[in-house]
Scaffold this motif. Structure first.
Motif, PDB file in Angstrom:
ATOM      1  N   LEU A  85     -67.403  25.627  -8.143  1.00 53.58           N
ATOM      2  CA  LEU A  85     -66.856  25.315  -9.468  1.00 53.58           C
ATOM      3  C   LEU A  85     -67.471  26.215 -10.542  1.00 53.58           C
ATOM      4  O   LEU A  85     -68.595  26.700 -10.400  1.00 53.58           O
ATOM      5  N   ASP A  86     -66.723  26.425 -11.618  1.00 53.40           N
ATOM      6  CA  ASP A  86     -67.200  27.227 -12.741  1.00 53.40           C
ATOM      7  C   ASP A  86     -67.730  26.313 -13.845  1.00 53.40           C
ATOM      8  O   ASP A  86     -67.531  25.101 -13.837  1.00 53.40           O
ATOM      9  N   GLY A  87     -68.375  26.941 -14.819  1.00 52.40           N
ATOM     10  CA  GLY A  87     -68.804  26.214 -16.004  1.00 52.40           C
ATOM     11  C   GLY A  87     -70.160  25.564 -15.861  1.00 52.40           C
ATOM     12  O   GLY A  87     -70.699  25.413 -14.761  1.00 52.40           O
ATOM     13  N   ASP A  88     -70.702  25.162 -17.009  1.00 53.34           N
ATOM     14  CA  ASP A  88     -72.016  24.520 -17.031  1.00 53.34           C
ATOM     15  C   ASP A  88     -71.928  23.051 -16.667  1.00 53.34           C
ATOM     16  O   ASP A  88     -72.886  22.490 -16.126  1.00 53.34           O
ATOM     17  N   ASP A  89     -70.809  22.415 -16.981  1.00 50.99           N
ATOM     18  CA  ASP A  89     -70.650  20.983 -16.726  1.00 50.99           C
ATOM     19  C   ASP A  89     -69.578  20.734 -15.683  1.00 50.99           C
ATOM     20  O   ASP A  89     -68.711  21.583 -15.424  1.00 50.99           O
ATOM     21  N   VAL A  90     -69.657  19.556 -15.083  1.00 46.72           N
ATOM     22  CA  VAL A  90     -68.640  19.140 -14.122  1.00 46.72           C
ATOM     23  C   VAL A  90     -68.229  17.711 -14.460  1.00 46.72           C
ATOM     24  O   VAL A  90     -69.065  16.880 -14.845  1.00 46.72           O
ATOM     25  N   MET A  93     -63.917  12.158 -11.947  1.00 47.77           N
ATOM     26  CA  MET A  93     -62.962  11.142 -12.379  1.00 47.77           C
ATOM     27  C   MET A  93     -62.402  10.424 -11.162  1.00 47.77           C
ATOM     28  O   MET A  93     -62.134  11.053 -10.131  1.00 47.77           O
ATOM     29  N   GLN A  94     -62.260   9.111 -11.291  1.00 41.30           N
ATOM     30  CA  GLN A  94     -61.687   8.314 -10.202  1.00 41.30           C
ATOM     31  C   GLN A  94     -60.699   7.307 -10.759  1.00 41.30           C
ATOM     32  O   GLN A  94     -61.064   6.436 -11.545  1.00 41.30           O
ATOM     33  N   GLU A  95     -59.456   7.473 -10.365  1.00 41.00           N
ATOM     34  CA  GLU A  95     -58.415   6.518 -10.704  1.00 41.00           C
ATOM     35  C   GLU A  95     -57.913   5.807  -9.463  1.00 41.00           C
ATOM     36  O   GLU A  95     -57.421   4.689  -9.528  1.00 41.00           O
ATOM     37  N   ASN A  96     -58.048   6.494  -8.330  1.00 42.53           N
ATOM     38  CA  ASN A  96     -57.652   5.950  -7.030  1.00 42.53           C
ATOM     39  C   ASN A  96     -58.920   5.618  -6.248  1.00 42.53           C
ATOM     40  O   ASN A  96     -59.786   6.479  -6.092  1.00 42.53           O
ATOM     41  N   PRO A  97     -59.103   4.396  -5.720  1.00 45.15           N
ATOM     42  CA  PRO A  97     -60.321   4.029  -4.999  1.00 45.15           C
ATOM     43  C   PRO A  97     -60.616   4.910  -3.788  1.00 45.15           C
ATOM     44  O   PRO A  97     -61.766   5.003  -3.361  1.00 45.15           O
ATOM     45  N   ALA A  98     -59.582   5.561  -3.252  1.00 42.09           N
ATOM     46  CA  ALA A  98     -59.771   6.375  -2.055  1.00 42.09           C
ATOM     47  C   ALA A  98     -59.874   7.861  -2.374  1.00 42.09           C
ATOM     48  O   ALA A  98     -59.870   8.695  -1.463  1.00 42.09           O
ATOM     49  N   GLN A  99     -59.991   8.217  -3.664  1.00 39.45           N
ATOM     50  CA  GLN A  99     -59.994   9.641  -4.024  1.00 39.45           C
ATOM     51  C   GLN A  99     -60.810   9.858  -5.288  1.00 39.45           C
ATOM     52  O   GLN A  99     -60.891   9.001  -6.157  1.00 39.45           O
ATOM     53  N   ILE A 100     -61.443  11.040  -5.380  1.00 40.15           N
ATOM     54  CA  ILE A 100     -62.180  11.421  -6.572  1.00 40.15           C
ATOM     55  C   ILE A 100     -61.771  12.831  -6.965  1.00 40.15           C
ATOM     56  O   ILE A 100     -61.417  13.655  -6.103  1.00 40.15           O
ATOM     57  N   THR A 101     -61.790  13.088  -8.274  1.00 40.59           N
ATOM     58  CA  THR A 101     -61.435  14.405  -8.801  1.00 40.59           C
ATOM     59  C   THR A 101     -62.658  15.031  -9.451  1.00 40.59           C
ATOM     60  O   THR A 101     -63.350  14.388 -10.243  1.00 40.59           O
ATOM     61  N   LEU A 102     -62.912  16.288  -9.104  1.00 37.88           N
ATOM     62  CA  LEU A 102     -63.997  17.058  -9.701  1.00 37.88           C
ATOM     63  C   LEU A 102     -63.392  18.228 -10.447  1.00 37.88           C
ATOM     64  O   LEU A 102     -62.580  18.980  -9.888  1.00 37.88           O
ATOM     65  N   ARG A 103     -63.769  18.402 -11.713  1.00 37.33           N
ATOM     66  CA  ARG A 103     -63.248  19.485 -12.514  1.00 37.33           C
ATOM     67  C   ARG A 103     -64.415  20.285 -13.103  1.00 37.33           C
ATOM     68  O   ARG A 103     -65.366  19.726 -13.653  1.00 37.33           O
ATOM     69  N   GLY A 104     -64.317  21.613 -12.982  1.00 40.91           N
ATOM     70  CA  GLY A 104     -65.305  22.502 -13.571  1.00 40.91           C
ATOM     71  C   GLY A 104     -64.627  23.787 -13.994  1.00 40.91           C
ATOM     72  O   GLY A 104     -64.039  24.490 -13.160  1.00 40.91           O
ATOM     73  N   ASP A 106     -61.853  26.086 -14.907  1.00 39.74           N
ATOM     74  CA  ASP A 106     -60.411  26.016 -14.651  1.00 39.74           C
ATOM     75  C   ASP A 106     -60.088  25.508 -13.261  1.00 39.74           C
ATOM     76  O   ASP A 106     -58.920  25.483 -12.863  1.00 39.74           O
ATOM     77  N   ALA A 107     -61.108  25.120 -12.493  1.00 37.99           N
ATOM     78  CA  ALA A 107     -60.892  24.674 -11.112  1.00 37.99           C
ATOM     79  C   ALA A 107     -60.877  23.156 -11.031  1.00 37.99           C
ATOM     80  O   ALA A 107     -61.542  22.456 -11.806  1.00 37.99           O
ATOM     81  N   LEU A 108     -60.124  22.652 -10.058  1.00 36.51           N
ATOM     82  CA  LEU A 108     -59.964  21.209  -9.901  1.00 36.51           C
ATOM     83  C   LEU A 108     -59.916  20.882  -8.411  1.00 36.51           C
ATOM     84  O   LEU A 108     -59.206  21.524  -7.643  1.00 36.51           O
ATOM     85  N   TYR A 109     -60.713  19.885  -8.007  1.00 39.31           N
ATOM     86  CA  TYR A 109     -60.705  19.416  -6.615  1.00 39.31           C
ATOM     87  C   TYR A 109     -60.340  17.938  -6.596  1.00 39.31           C
ATOM     88  O   TYR A 109     -60.850  17.149  -7.402  1.00 39.31           O
TER      89      TYR A 109
END
Length: 376
Positions: A85-90, A93-104, A106-109
């Motif tokens: 991931l890029d950037g100083d911060d990450v 986020m979790q809206e679905n109990p079975a999935q998590i989103t990581l953003r840094g 311009d990239a998103l997982y």
């Protein structure tokens, strides 16, 4: 849930946790790191365990909104994503109990996770009586090498950590060699603990000699604590060999003074041609000759020594790897001696080492001689 934290801090914590996670496990959840948010404290806590050692770390968050969550994410995957991931911060986020989103940057997982309730409950006892301990990596370097990874001799897999009235002392042995090293003199107490060497080696890779821990004993566990960090290791039950008696009974026939670095350098220069992991030490007055042999040839070199007592003479065989590791662990000016039965002793200001002698290398018949005998 929405959580924002420094990417490098999270990556550092994830890498430490990943060293605890087992690479092979019948329980898939043990290959994960447990992530837990605390909106009131503004922290993100990472927990990892292999059921022998456990690690808990908390890092601050700049944003922590929504309900507290507890989820388990695969350790290798988390480290890989944070590394890329890029950037100083990450942002997590979790809206679905079975999935998590990581953003840094311009990239998103978006990756799958497991519920935190499926992760084994890990306890980090907080004993009332603790002792300050520092220089963990130094202690481990001096002792862990003299242990053995064998299920038949489980006690020899451990480092005997002793809290005495004179401070910390660590002892280890594999049955053929033993080392006793003094540690932090401020770490006084009355306890003798058997800690598996791999558990201490994991901790040593996570800290520096300057790091000071509050160390306490729980129910069959030893716990190392510092700010926002807790490490627990299971203790081994049993009685360790009496190394104090072993060292006190050693009577040197002669001793010489040498430099550990110079001696180790000489040992490494000849050990490329070693057979059966052995080196021959030949003592003669002010010189110590080191020699090795193999099917490819012979090698030898000498170092100058200062005789201290007795008559330095004779030739003796010892294990190359153990001798090299002990010289690296001790360092500085050392006293080298030969005791009864040809045992080697090394002594420095704060450490003692002993290794039993090996038998002389058996002479191998040449191929030509074997061929002539067969032809006859």
């Amino acid at each position: 849930m929405k959580c924002k934290t420094n990417r490098q801090e999270l990556l550092s914590a994830a890498k430490k946790a990943a060293t605890v996670v087992p690479s092979i496990s019948p329980l898939e959840v043990l290959k994960c790191i447990l992530l837990e948010t605390d909106t009131e404290k503004g922290t993100l806590t990472l927990t990892a365990t292999n059921l022998e050692v456990s690690l808990e770390q908390s890092i601050p968050t700049s944003v922590c909104e929504g309900e507290n969550v507890s989820l388990a994410i695969e350790a290798k995957l988390l480290v890989a994503m944070l590394t890329r991931l890029d950037g100083d911060d990450v942002e997590l986020m979790q809206e679905n109990p079975a999935q998590i989103t990581l953003r840094g940057g311009d990239a998103l997982y978006c990756v799958p996770v497991m519920a935190g309730k499926e992760y084994p409950h890990v306890q980090f006892p907080a004993p009332d009586n603790t002792v300050k301990v520092s220089e963990i990596p130094k202690m481990v370097q001096r002792t862990a090498f003299a242990t053995v990874d064998s299920e038949t001799t489980p006690l020899f897999k451990c480092v005997n950590v002793k809290f005495t009235s004179e401070g910390l002392r660590a002892v280890s042995s594999d049955g053929s060699c033993a080392i006793s090293a003094r540690g932090d003199q401020q770490s006084t107490g009355e306890a003798s603990l058997l800690v598996p060497a791999p558990s201490l080696e994991k901790l040593a890779r996570m800290c520096s000699d300057k790091d000071a821990f509050d160390v306490g004993i729980g129910d069959r566990n030893i716990v190392f604590r510092k700010e926002n960090f807790a490490y627990s290791a299971r203790l081994m039950a049993g009685s360790y060999i009496n190394t104090d008696q072993i060292f006190s009974n050693l009577k040197n026939s002669f001793t010489v003074l040498s430099d550990a670095m110079e001696l180790r350098s000489a040992l490494e220069s000849v050990s490329a041609l070693t057979r059966d992991n052995r080196v021959k030490l030949t003592f003669s007055g002010n010189s110590l000759l080191l020699s090795c042999c193999s099917d490819f040839g012979n090698s030898k070199t000498s170092v100058g020594v200062i005789p201290l007592s007795g008559n330095p003479c004779g030739e003796f065989f010892f294990m190359v790897d153990r001798l090299s590791q002990s010289l690296r662990a001790m360092g500085g000016t050392i006293t080298v001696g030969i005791a009864q039965g040809g045992a080697l002793t090394l002594s420095s200001e704060d450490a003692q080492y002993m290794q039993v002698a090996m038998r002389a290398t058996a002479a191998k018949k040449s191929r030509k001689a074997k061929s002539e005998k067969k032809a006859a």
